[in-house]
Design a protein around this motif. Structure first.
Motif, PDB file in Angstrom:
ATOM      1  N   GLN A  35       0.835  -1.204   0.000  1.00  0.00           N
ATOM      2  CA  GLN A  35       0.000   0.000   0.000  1.00  0.00           C
ATOM      3  C   GLN A  35       0.876   1.262   0.000  1.00  0.00           C
ATOM      4  O   GLN A  35       0.677   2.197   0.766  1.00  0.00           O
ATOM      5  CB  GLN A  35      -0.958   0.012   1.196  1.00  0.00           C
TER       6      GLN A  35
ATOM      7  N   THR B 107       1.837   4.525  -1.830  1.00  0.00           N
ATOM      8  CA  THR B 107       1.260   5.435  -2.819  1.00  0.00           C
ATOM      9  C   THR B 107       2.277   5.824  -3.887  1.00  0.00           C
ATOM     10  O   THR B 107       1.932   6.010  -5.049  1.00  0.00           O
ATOM     11  CB  THR B 107       0.725   6.700  -2.128  1.00  0.00           C
TER      12      THR B 107
ATOM     13  N   PRO C 268     -16.153   8.800   1.058  1.00  0.00           N
ATOM     14  CA  PRO C 268     -16.228   8.193   2.400  1.00  0.00           C
ATOM     15  C   PRO C 268     -17.663   8.026   2.910  1.00  0.00           C
ATOM     16  O   PRO C 268     -17.970   7.051   3.596  1.00  0.00           O
ATOM     17  CB  PRO C 268     -15.451   9.177   3.293  1.00  0.00           C
TER      18      PRO C 268
ATOM     19  N   GLN D 274     -12.855   1.433   2.726  1.00  0.00           N
ATOM     20  CA  GLN D 274     -11.792   2.367   3.072  1.00  0.00           C
ATOM     21  C   GLN D 274     -11.625   3.398   1.958  1.00  0.00           C
ATOM     22  O   GLN D 274     -11.888   3.118   0.790  1.00  0.00           O
ATOM     23  CB  GLN D 274     -10.475   1.629   3.324  1.00  0.00           C
ATOM     24  N   SER D 275     -11.197   4.583   2.373  1.00  0.00           N
ATOM     25  CA  SER D 275     -10.967   5.670   1.432  1.00  0.00           C
ATOM     26  C   SER D 275      -9.750   6.458   1.907  1.00  0.00           C
ATOM     27  O   SER D 275      -9.810   7.173   2.903  1.00  0.00           O
ATOM     28  CB  SER D 275     -12.203   6.573   1.338  1.00  0.00           C
ATOM     29  N   ASN D 276      -8.644   6.287   1.206  1.00  0.00           N
ATOM     30  CA  ASN D 276      -7.401   6.960   1.580  1.00  0.00           C
ATOM     31  C   ASN D 276      -6.625   7.332   0.320  1.00  0.00           C
ATOM     32  O   ASN D 276      -7.125   7.163  -0.803  1.00  0.00           O
ATOM     33  CB  ASN D 276      -6.573   6.074   2.511  1.00  0.00           C
ATOM     34  N   GLU D 277      -5.411   7.831   0.496  1.00  0.00           N
ATOM     35  CA  GLU D 277      -4.603   8.270  -0.650  1.00  0.00           C
ATOM     36  C   GLU D 277      -4.243   7.107  -1.572  1.00  0.00           C
ATOM     37  O   GLU D 277      -4.193   7.261  -2.798  1.00  0.00           O
ATOM     38  CB  GLU D 277      -3.322   8.943  -0.150  1.00  0.00           C
TER      39      GLU D 277
END
Length: 523
Positions: free
Chosen positions: A26, A28, A101, A116-119
Motif C-alpha cells: 500500500q 502510494t 467516504p 476504506q478511502s485513503n490516498e
C-alpha cells in the motif's frame, strides 16, 4: 487480505480487484509510478465485474445518489453478487476501496462490507480512470467521452434547477437592480428638471418631488397654454389645489424661453420614460418584499426587507449569511473601513449595512455600537432560522424585534429586558399550540364528516325501514280488504242460502199438514 476497488464511471459501475498488495505494501509512491505504465498497472489491477447503466436518466440518478452518499438498490445487488459473502460473526478477508467516504459508511451500515478511502485508494482510482477504456473491451473510441459530457450536462442542469439555497439569487439580482434603478431614476429626473427648466424655470421651486415633476411637465407641455381649466388635472396630480393655482400663476408670469414643438415632444417622451422607470421600481420593490417573505421571513420582520436583502446579496447567499458569526455580520459592508483601521491601527467600524436599520438611528450616540452588536446577534439568529428551519414563519423575527425594542428601552430607561431563552421557549410553545389548534379543526371536521356519514347511513336505514314498514302495512291493509270482501261475499251467499232454505221448510210444513189431514180423513 484481498482488496477491491469500486469505480463509478459515466457508463456504469466497475469493480476491480487489486493484486500484489504484499509486494506493494500500500505504497502510494509505487502506485503513482505504475499508473502511467499500463503494462505494470494492469498486473496490479484487474477488472472483476462491470454493470452498465440502462439509460441517461438511470446514470443521472445513480450519480446523484453517489454524490449524496447513498447506496442504491442496483449498487447493492451489484456488490453482493460480485464480492465474497460476509459471514456473521467472522471478520471479512477483504475490503472495498471507494472515493466517497460517505458512500463507504452507508455501504458498511447496510451490508457490513468493510470500506476504506485513503490516498492509496485514490491513486488506484486515478489509474483506473486513466486506463478505463482499456479495461472495458466493448467500449468504442469516443463512447466514454460522449457519456461523460452528457452526464456532466444533465448533472449540472439538475443542480442548477434544484437550488438548495431556496432561490435567494432572485433576491440578490432584485436588490442590485433596485439600487441601479434608484441611481438611474435620480440622474434622469435631474436631466428632465434641467431640460424643462429652460422653458418653465419656476416649476422647480413649486414641485420638489422628481416623479411628480415629470408628471406635471408632461401634463403642462407648453406653459403658454395653461388656463384655469387645468386646475382640476393639476390638483389630481399634485394633491393640493393651492399648488395647482400657484403653478398656473407662475406659468402666466414665467421668465423661461419658448421651445419648438419638436423640443417639447422630446422632453415629454423623456419625462414619460422617467415615469415608466419609477412605476417599474415600485413593482420591483413589491416583488422583493414578497420574495423576502418567502425566503427570509424572520430576517425581514426583524430588520426590514431592504436591509435584509442587502445583507444576503453582500454575503452571497442566505446560507453564507447564516454561517457568518454575528461579529462579521455587524461590519458586513464596511470592509474597506475595517482594513484601513487595521492598517493604520485606528478605531474599527461599529457597523456596516445594518446602519440603515431604524434601531441604530433611534439609539443615542454612546449606545450605537452596543445596539449594533445586539442587532447583529439577533440578525444572525434570524438568518439561521430562515436557512435551516423546515417551515416559514415570522414568529421568531417578530419576537426578536421585540427584544431589540426592549434593549433600546433598557439603554434609555433602565428597564430590564427578557432573556433570549425565555422568549424562544414562548415562541416555540405558541407555534406548537397553533399546530395543535390547526390539527383539531381538521380532526373535528373529519369526525363531523364521519358522523354525518354515519347519520346519513342511519337515516337511509331508517328510511328503508320505514319504507319496508309502509309496504308491509299496505300489504296487510290489502289483505284485510281482500279478507273483508271475501267475508262480505260469503255472508251474502249465506243469506241467500238461508232464505232459500226457509222457503223449502215452509213447503215441507204445508205438505206435512196436508199429509196429516189426509191421514185424519182416512181414519
Amino acid at each position: 487480505m484481498a482488496m477491491y476497488v469500486l469505480h463509478e464511471s459515466s457508463s456504469g459501475y466497475a469493480l476491480l480487484e487489486v493484486h500484489g498488495l504484499d509486494e506493494i505494501g500500500q505504497n502510494t509512491e509505487a502506485v503513482r509510478t505504475s499508473v502511467s505504465d499500463l503494462s505494470r498497472f494492469g498486473r496490479v489491477v484487474q477488472l472483476t465485474a462491470f454493470h452498465p447503466f440502462e439509460s441517461a436518466l438511470d446514470a443521472l440518478n445513480q450519480v446523484n445518489a453517489v454524490s449524496e452518499g447513498v447506496m442504491t438498490d442496483e449498487l447493492r445487488s451489484f456488490l453482493e453478487l460480485n464480492l465474497p459473502k460476509v459471514k456473521e460473526g467472522k471478520k471479512p478477508k477483504f475490503s472495498l476501496g471507494l472515493a466517497e467516504p460517505k458512500l463507504g459508511s452507508h455501504i458498511f451500515e447496510a451490508t457490513k462490507i468493510p470500506c476504506q478511502s485513503n490516498e492509496f485508494v485514490l491513486e488506484l482510482l486515478r489509474g483506473v480512470r486513466q486506463h478505463f477504456d482499456r479495461f472495458i473491451k466493448d467500449l468504442k473510441p469516443g463512447d466514454l467521452e460522449k457519456s461523460q459530457l452528457g452526464l456532466a450536462h444533465s448533472y449540472s442542469r439538475a443542480k442548477v434547477k434544484f437550488n438548495v439555497n431556496r432561490v435567494d439569487n432572485m433576491v440578490i439580482q432584485a436588490i442590485f437592480l433596485l439600487d441601479t434603478l434608484d441611481k438611474d431614476i435620480n440622474s434622469f429626473a435631474m436631466r428632465v428638471r434641467e431640460w424643462y427648466s429652460w422653458h418653465f424655470p419656476e416649476l422647480v421651486k413649486i414641485v420638489n418631488d422628481n416623479y411628480l415633476y415629470a408628471r406635471v411637465s408632461k401634463m403642462i407641455d407648453d406653459k403658454s397654454k395653461l388656463t384655469e381649466d387645468h386646475i382640476p388635472m393639476l390638483t389630481e396630480v399634485l394633491g393640493d389645489e393651492d399648488k395647482a393655482k400657484e403653478v398656473i400663476e407662475a406659468g402666466k408670469a414665467s421668465m423661461g424661453q419658448d421651445l419648438s414643438p419638436l423640443d417639447l415632444i422630446n422632453v415629454q417622451t423623456f419625462a414619460q420614460r422617467v415615469m415608466d422607470l419609477a412605476d417599474y421600481r415600485k413593482k420591483l420593490y413589491d416583488y422583493l418584499v414578497t420574495k423576502m417573505s418567502d425566503i427570509a421571513p424572520n430576517l425581514a420582520a426583524l430588520i426590514g426587507e431592504m436591509v435584509g436583502a442587502r445583507l444576503i446579496s453582500h454575503a452571497g447567499s442566505l446560507t453564507n449569511l447564516a454561517k457568518c458569526p454575528s461579529s462579521t455580520l455587524q461590519i458586513l459592508g464596511a470592509e474597506k473601513a475595517l482594513f484601513r483601521a487595521l492598517k493604520t491601527r485606528g478605531n474599527t467600524p461599529k457597523y456596516g449595512l445594518i446602519f440603515h436599520s431604524s434601531f441604530i438611528g433611534r439609539a443615542s450616540a454612546k449606545n450605537k455600537g452596543r445596539i449594533a452588536r445586539y442587532l447583529a446577534n439577533k440578525c444572525s439568529i434570524a438568518s439561521r432560522i430562515d436557512c435551516f428551519a423546515d417551515g416559514a414563519t415570522t414568529a421568531f423575527g417578530e419576537k426578536l424585534r421585540e427584544q431589540v425594542e426592549e434593549r433600546l428601552e433598557f439603554y434609555d430607561k433602565g428597564v430590564a429586558p427578557r432573556k433570549n431563552v425565555d422568549v424562544m421557549k414562548e415562541v416555540i410553545e405558541n407555534l406548537q399550540k397553533q399546530d395543535e389548534e390547526g390539527k383539531e379543526p381538521v380532526e373535528a371536521s373529519v369526525k363531523k364528516s364521519k358522523k354525518k356519514k354515519a347519520k346519513g347511513e342511519e337515516e337511509e336505514e331508517v328510511v328503508a325501514m320505514e319504507e319496508d314498514k309502509s309496504e308491509k302495512k299496505k300489504k296487510k291493509e290489502k289483505r284485510k280488504m281482500e279478507t273483508a270482501e271475501e267475508n262480505e261475499k260469503s255472508e251474502k251467499k249465506k243469506t241467500k242460502k238461508s232464505k232459500a232454505g226457509g222457503e223449502e221448510e215452509t213447503d215441507d210444513g204445508h205438505s206435512t199438514k196436508k199429509k196429516k189431514k189426509k191421514s185424519k180423513s182416512s181414519e
